[in-house]
Design a protein around this motif. Structure first.
Motif, PDB file in Angstrom:
ATOM      1  N   MET A 465       0.741  -1.057  -0.071  1.00 36.28           N
ATOM      2  CA  MET A 465       0.134   0.012   0.043  1.00 36.28           C
ATOM      3  C   MET A 465       0.939   1.340   0.059  1.00 36.28           C
ATOM      4  SD  MET A 465      -3.174  -1.062   2.569  1.00 36.28           S
ATOM      5  CE  MET A 465      -3.467   0.544   2.671  1.00 36.28           C
ATOM      6  N   GLY A 466       2.108   1.237  -0.561  1.00 32.44           N
ATOM      7  CA  GLY A 466       2.938   2.210  -0.601  1.00 32.44           C
ATOM      8  C   GLY A 466       2.533   3.621  -1.274  1.00 32.44           C
ATOM      9  N   ARG A 467       1.546   3.220  -2.502  1.00 41.76           N
ATOM     10  CA  ARG A 467       1.135   4.391  -3.108  1.00 41.76           C
ATOM     11  C   ARG A 467       0.180   5.064  -2.295  1.00 41.76           C
ATOM     12  NH1 ARG A 467      -0.542   6.109  -8.246  1.00 41.76           N
ATOM     13  NH2 ARG A 467      -1.697   8.317  -7.657  1.00 41.76           N
ATOM     14  N   PHE A 468      -0.626   4.429  -1.482  1.00 41.54           N
ATOM     15  CA  PHE A 468      -1.613   5.243  -0.576  1.00 41.54           C
ATOM     16  C   PHE A 468      -0.892   5.934   0.547  1.00 41.54           C
ATOM     17  CE2 PHE A 468      -4.351   5.973   3.036  1.00 41.54           C
ATOM     18  CZ  PHE A 468      -5.690   5.999   2.405  1.00 41.54           C
ATOM     19  N   LEU A 469       0.251   5.487   1.011  1.00 42.88           N
ATOM     20  CA  LEU A 469       1.126   6.146   1.728  1.00 42.88           C
ATOM     21  C   LEU A 469       1.791   7.582   1.264  1.00 42.88           C
ATOM     22  CD1 LEU A 469       2.983   6.531   4.459  1.00 42.88           C
ATOM     23  CD2 LEU A 469       4.577   5.013   3.420  1.00 42.88           C
ATOM     24  N   ASP A 470       2.139   7.231  -0.367  1.00 41.22           N
ATOM     25  CA  ASP A 470       2.330   8.395  -1.082  1.00 41.22           C
ATOM     26  C   ASP A 470       1.181   9.589  -1.038  1.00 41.22           C
ATOM     27  OD1 ASP A 470       4.633   7.286  -1.657  1.00 41.22           O
ATOM     28  OD2 ASP A 470       4.137   6.737  -3.676  1.00 41.22           O
ATOM     29  N   GLU A 471       0.009   9.037  -1.096  1.00 43.88           N
ATOM     30  CA  GLU A 471      -0.888   9.715  -1.052  1.00 43.88           C
ATOM     31  C   GLU A 471      -1.439  10.833   0.098  1.00 43.88           C
ATOM     32  OE1 GLU A 471      -2.965  10.817  -3.590  1.00 43.88           O
ATOM     33  OE2 GLU A 471      -2.305   9.038  -5.056  1.00 43.88           O
ATOM     34  N   LEU A 472      -1.097   9.996   1.193  1.00 45.11           N
ATOM     35  CA  LEU A 472      -0.986  10.912   2.542  1.00 45.11           C
ATOM     36  C   LEU A 472       0.044  11.799   2.604  1.00 45.11           C
ATOM     37  CD1 LEU A 472      -1.585   7.715   5.192  1.00 45.11           C
ATOM     38  CD2 LEU A 472      -3.343   9.367   4.139  1.00 45.11           C
ATOM     39  N   GLY A 473       1.206  11.652   2.167  1.00 51.48           N
ATOM     40  CA  GLY A 473       2.256  12.497   2.360  1.00 51.48           C
ATOM     41  C   GLY A 473       1.972  13.584   1.184  1.00 51.48           C
ATOM     42  N   TRP A 474       1.440  13.382   0.348  1.00 56.79           N
ATOM     43  CA  TRP A 474       1.354  14.639  -0.860  1.00 56.79           C
ATOM     44  C   TRP A 474       0.042  15.506  -0.421  1.00 56.79           C
ATOM     45  CZ3 TRP A 474       0.906  10.263  -5.237  1.00 56.79           C
ATOM     46  CH2 TRP A 474       2.132  10.050  -5.514  1.00 56.79           C
ATOM     47  N   GLU A 475      -0.846  15.087   0.514  1.00 54.06           N
ATOM     48  CA  GLU A 475      -2.010  15.873   0.837  1.00 54.06           C
ATOM     49  C   GLU A 475      -1.608  16.317   2.285  1.00 54.06           C
ATOM     50  OE1 GLU A 475      -5.587  17.633   1.097  1.00 54.06           O
ATOM     51  OE2 GLU A 475      -4.790  16.797  -0.516  1.00 54.06           O
ATOM     52  N   PHE A 476      -1.062  15.881   3.028  1.00 58.17           N
ATOM     53  CA  PHE A 476      -0.964  16.203   4.469  1.00 58.17           C
ATOM     54  C   PHE A 476       0.652  16.921   4.769  1.00 58.17           C
ATOM     55  CE2 PHE A 476      -4.336  12.979   4.785  1.00 58.17           C
ATOM     56  CZ  PHE A 476      -5.385  14.150   5.130  1.00 58.17           C
ATOM     57  N   THR A 477       1.471  16.881   4.103  1.00 56.47           N
ATOM     58  CA  THR A 477       2.865  17.447   4.366  1.00 56.47           C
ATOM     59  C   THR A 477       2.864  18.764   5.158  1.00 56.47           C
ATOM     60  OG1 THR A 477       4.721  18.391   3.124  1.00 56.47           O
ATOM     61  CG2 THR A 477       2.755  18.688   1.961  1.00 56.47           C
ATOM     62  N   GLN A 478       3.530  19.101   5.933  1.00 56.93           N
ATOM     63  CA  GLN A 478       3.641  20.032   6.807  1.00 56.93           C
ATOM     64  C   GLN A 478       2.790  20.270   7.916  1.00 56.93           C
ATOM     65  OE1 GLN A 478       4.278  23.621   4.146  1.00 56.93           O
ATOM     66  NE2 GLN A 478       4.904  22.059   2.738  1.00 56.93           N
ATOM     67  N   GLU A 479       1.840  19.160   8.176  1.00 55.98           N
ATOM     68  CA  GLU A 479       0.667  19.122   9.093  1.00 55.98           C
ATOM     69  C   GLU A 479       1.075  18.364  10.218  1.00 55.98           C
ATOM     70  OE1 GLU A 479      -3.360  19.098   7.571  1.00 55.98           O
ATOM     71  OE2 GLU A 479      -2.470  19.220   5.315  1.00 55.98           O
ATOM     72  N   GLY A 480       2.271  17.757  10.647  1.00 54.55           N
ATOM     73  CA  GLY A 480       2.866  17.368  11.868  1.00 54.55           C
ATOM     74  C   GLY A 480       2.172  15.747  12.178  1.00 54.55           C
ATOM     75  N   ARG A 481       2.403  15.190  11.111  1.00 53.93           N
ATOM     76  CA  ARG A 481       1.651  13.731  11.258  1.00 53.93           C
ATOM     77  C   ARG A 481       2.683  12.631  10.482  1.00 53.93           C
ATOM     78  NH1 ARG A 481      -3.724  12.699   8.294  1.00 53.93           N
ATOM     79  NH2 ARG A 481      -2.789  10.802   7.703  1.00 53.93           N
ATOM     80  N   ARG A 482       3.512  12.972   9.794  1.00 56.49           N
ATOM     81  CA  ARG A 482       4.248  12.040   8.985  1.00 56.49           C
ATOM     82  C   ARG A 482       4.759  10.825   9.719  1.00 56.49           C
ATOM     83  NH1 ARG A 482       3.606   9.820   3.980  1.00 56.49           N
ATOM     84  NH2 ARG A 482       6.006   9.358   3.156  1.00 56.49           N
ATOM     85  N   ARG A 483       5.496  10.918  10.881  1.00 59.69           N
ATOM     86  CA  ARG A 483       6.038  10.140  11.782  1.00 59.69           C
ATOM     87  C   ARG A 483       4.895   8.987  12.054  1.00 59.69           C
ATOM     88  NH1 ARG A 483       4.739   9.298  16.580  1.00 59.69           N
ATOM     89  NH2 ARG A 483       5.740   7.676  17.736  1.00 59.69           N
ATOM     90  N   GLN A 484       3.737   9.332  12.324  1.00 64.52           N
ATOM     91  CA  GLN A 484       2.617   8.631  12.742  1.00 64.52           C
ATOM     92  C   GLN A 484       2.147   7.469  11.515  1.00 64.52           C
ATOM     93  OE1 GLN A 484      -2.005   9.209  13.374  1.00 64.52           O
ATOM     94  NE2 GLN A 484      -1.041   9.865  15.149  1.00 64.52           N
ATOM     95  N   ASP A 485       2.080   8.056  10.313  1.00 63.03           N
ATOM     96  CA  ASP A 485       1.863   7.326   9.190  1.00 63.03           C
ATOM     97  C   ASP A 485       3.025   6.256   8.731  1.00 63.03           C
ATOM     98  OD1 ASP A 485      -0.524   8.697   8.843  1.00 63.03           O
ATOM     99  OD2 ASP A 485       0.482  10.312   7.612  1.00 63.03           O
TER     100      ASP A 485
END
Length: 532
Positions: A465-485
Motif C-alpha cells: 500500500m505504498g502508493r496510498f502512503l504517498d497519497e497521505l504524504g502529498w496531501e498532509f505535508t507540513q501538518e505534523g503527522r508523517r511519523r505516525q503514518d
C-alpha cells in the motif's frame, strides 16, 4: 470571531493561572475566583472551557513541539546545518533525523510536558466543577464535563502515539505519584472516554463550538484511534474506523474546499473542511514561537518578500527525495512549497534561489532545499502567524475511510482518494483518478541514503500500500503527522532516506520517557530499547 475566541482563551488563562490544587485565595485584584463564579450563558461556558484548550496549541507548535516530533524524524523534511546561519544546536535536529535521540533531548521532553499540562488543566477544571467550586447548572454541567473528558482523551491521543506507556491521571486531588499504564490500557482509556461521552456532546460544528470538542471532532478522534489500533492496541479495528468516518461524512457539516489552499489561508476560520482547529491570532497569542513556520523555514532575505516585522531564520526544508515523488502536474507541489528565485515585494530579485538539492544533514547553504509554503504567509506578519491550525480536516476523514476500506479488502478506496486528488489536477482531471489496485502498489518514493556522503538505493516498490502512503504524504505535508503514518505502514524503522540510515529497530517507533520525568517519578519504567 477568531479574535474574540483567542481573547476569551487568554482571559481564561489569566483567570485560572493562580489556582492551587485545593486552596483558592481571593487576592486576584479583579480576576474572578472560582468559588464566586457561576457561568450562566453559552458564552460564559465557552470562556470557562477555553483554558483547557490552550495546551493543544502549545504542545503542537511551540519550540520543539509535536510538529517537530512528527516531522523531523520522518522522510519529508530535514533541518540541516546551514553555513553562516547555524541550526547545529548541539545536534538535536540531527539526532531527530538519524533516530538517535536521547531521553534528555528537549524535543523528547516538550511534547510530554506540554501535553500533560493539557491533561492537568482538564483535570483541574473537572475537579472545580464536580466539587462545586465552579457552579454550573445540571444540564450545562453534564455537557461541559463530557466535553472536558473527551478533550482530556485528545491529549492522551498524543501521548499514546509518541510515548505509549504513560500514566493515566484523572483525579486532580490525588497528589500521589501516578503509576504507569501500558499502551493498550491507555488506548482503551481513550476510546472508553470518547464513547462514554460522545452522545452528550454538542452537534454544533461552529459558532461557540469552533475550535472545541463536539460530536464530530470526537468521531474524528475515534477514527484516528481505530486507524492506529493495530499498532497501538495490537488489534485491527478497520470496521470501527469506517463507522466513525461515516458518522462525520453523514453529518453533512463538512466538505472539501475546492482549492486546498483555502484551508491554510490566514483567515481560514470559515473553512467547511476544518473539523477541529486550534485558533490563532498574532495579536493575542504572545508566545514567541507560537506559530512560526515562516520564521522556521524561509531565508532572512524573504523578510523583504512579505515585509515581515522580523527576519526569518532559514532552517527547515523538504527532503529532495520527497519532492521528487510528486507528479509534476500536482498543484500541491507548487502551492505547498516555495521554490526558485525569490523577490522583494517591490519585484526586486533577492539573493535567494531555492533549489531541490541539499548536500547533507551536516552541510547546506541558504539556497538549499524547497521551503514550507502550505500556510499563507501574510504580508506584514510578526514572528507569529494568525492562521488557525487545522488539526482535523475533512480530507483526513475521507482518506482514513479509504485506508480502512483498502486494508479490510473492501472496495471504494480509489473513489475517495480520487475525490481528494481532484482539486490538485483541475487542469488535467484524468491524472486525479486512482484505483483501488493502484493504491495497493508500492511507493513512488525513491528510498535510500541519499546525500553527498552516501548513495544507496532501496526504492519503495516493496512497501505494501505504498502508493496510498504517498497519497497521505502529498496531501498532509507540513501538518505534523508523517511519523505516525510511516509507523503504520512499517516504513519508519525499515527504510533509509537522505542522511538517515534505517535503524531496523521498532523500539524507536516510540520516544523514550523523558529523563526529567523518570527522575521525579519512581513508578515509571523507561520504554524498551532505551537506557533508563
Amino acid at each position: 470571531m477568531k479574535t474574540k475566541y483567542i481573547f476569551l482563551a487568554i482571559s481564561t488563562i489569566m483567570l485560572f493561572s493562580t489556582f492551587s490544587c485545593t486552596e483558592l485565595v481571593d487576592d486576584s485584584y479583579g480576576s474572578v475566583i472560582s468559588e464566586n463564579y457561576t457561568p450562566s450563558t453559552e458564552t460564559d461556558i465557552s470562556a470557562l472551557v477555553n483554558a483547557a484548550y490552550i495546551p493543544w496549541r502549545k504542545t503542537m507548535l511551540l519550540w520543539n513541539g509535536v510538529v517537530r516530533a512528527q516531522e523531523l524524524p520522518a522522510d519529508q523534511d530535514v533541518l540541516p546545518a546551514r553555513t553562516g546561519i547555524g541550526w547545529v544546536d548541539g545536534y538535536v535536529y540531527k539526532r531527530m533525523h538519524e533516530h538517535t535521540w536521547t531521553s534528555s533531548d528537549d524535543g523528547v521532553l516538550q511534547p510530554w510536558s506540554r501535553t500533560f499540562e493539557g491533561v492537568n488543566t482538564c483535570n483541574r477544571i473537572i475537579y472545580q466543577i464536580e466539587t462545586g467550586k465552579i457552579a454550573v447548572e445540571d444540564e450545562r454541567k453534564t455537557a461541559l464535563l463530557a466535553e472536558l473528558k473527551v478533550l482530556r482523551a485528545s491529549y492522551y491521543y498524543i501521548l499514546v502515539d509518541l510515548y505509549g506507556n504513560v500514566p493515566i491521571v484523572t483525579d486532580f486531588s490525588d497528589t500521589s505519584l501516578p503509576k504507569q499504564a501500558t499502551r493498550a490500557e491507555v488506548f482503551d482509556f481513550i476510546v472508553k472516554e470518547i464513547k462514554d461521552n460522545i452522545g452528550i456532546l454538542s452537534e454544533t460544528p461552529r459558532g461557540l463550538y469552533y475550535g472545541r470538542i463536539n460530536k464530530w471532532v470526537a468521531n474524528t478522534l475515534l477514527a484516528k484511534m481505530y486507524l492506529n489500533a493495530q499498532v497501538w492496541r495490537g488489534q485491527a479495528m478497520w470496521a470501527e474506523c469506517i463507522t466513525a468516518c461515516d458518522n462525520v461524512i453523514n453529518s453533512g457539516h463538512y466538505s472539501l474546499e475546492a482549492n486546498q489552499k483555502n484551508v491554510f489561508i490566514t483567515e481560514n476560520e470559515n473553512s467547511n473542511e476544518i473539523i477541529f482547529a486550534l485558533p490563532f491570532d498574532e495579536k493575542y497569542v504572545k508566545d514567541w514561537n507560537a506559530f512560526d513556520f515562516h520564521m522556521y523555514t524561509l531565508a532572512s532575505e524573504n523578510q523583504k518578500t512579505y515585509q515581515f516585522t522580523n527576519s526569518p531564520w532559514g532552517g527547515v526544508c523538504a527532503t529532495p527525495q520527497f519532492i521528487n515523488s510528486y507528479n509534476p502536474n500536482d498543484a500541491r507541489l507548487k502551492e505547498n512549497f516555495i521554490a526558485g528565485q525569490q523577490y522583494a515585494i517591490t519585484g526586486e530579485p533577492l539573493s535567494i534561489n531555492y533549489t531541490n538539492a541539499v548536500p547533507s544533514i551536516d552541510e547546506s547553504d541558504k539556497d538549499d532545499g524547497l521551503r514550507w509554503g502550505k500556510f499563507e504567509y501574510a504580508i506584514g506578519a510578526t514572528n507569529r502567524l494568525s492562521n488557525d491550525w487545522p488539526m482535523f480536516r475533512y480530507a483526513d476523514i475521507l482518506l482514513m475511510k479509504a485506508e480502512a476500506l483498502l486494508r479490510s479488502g473492501q472496495p471504494g478506496a480509489g473513489t475517495l482518494v480520487t475525490e481528494v486528488r481532484a482539486r490538485a489536477f483541475t487542469s488535467n482531471p484524468a491524472l486525479a483518478v486512482v484505483t483501488d489496485a493502484q493504491l495497493m502498489l508500492g511507493s513512488n518514493y525513491d528510498y535510500g541514503r541519499r546525500d553527498k556522503n552516501s548513495q544507496t538505493f532501496e526504492g519503495g516498490a516493496d512497501i505494501v500500500m505504498g502508493r496510498f502512503l504517498d497519497e497521505l504524504g502529498w496531501e498532509f505535508t507540513q501538518e505534523g503527522r508523517r511519523r505516525q503514518d510511516l509507523i503504520r505502514f512499517g516504513v519508519f524503522s525499515t527504510k533509509s532516506w537522505f542522511s538517515h540510515n534505517a535503524t531496523k529497530n521498532s523500539d524507536f517507533n516510540l520516544f523514550p520517557i523523558p529523563n526529567n520525568v523518570l527522575l521525579t517519578n519512581s513508578n515509571l519504567d523507561q520504554n524498551p530499547g532505551y537506557i533508563k
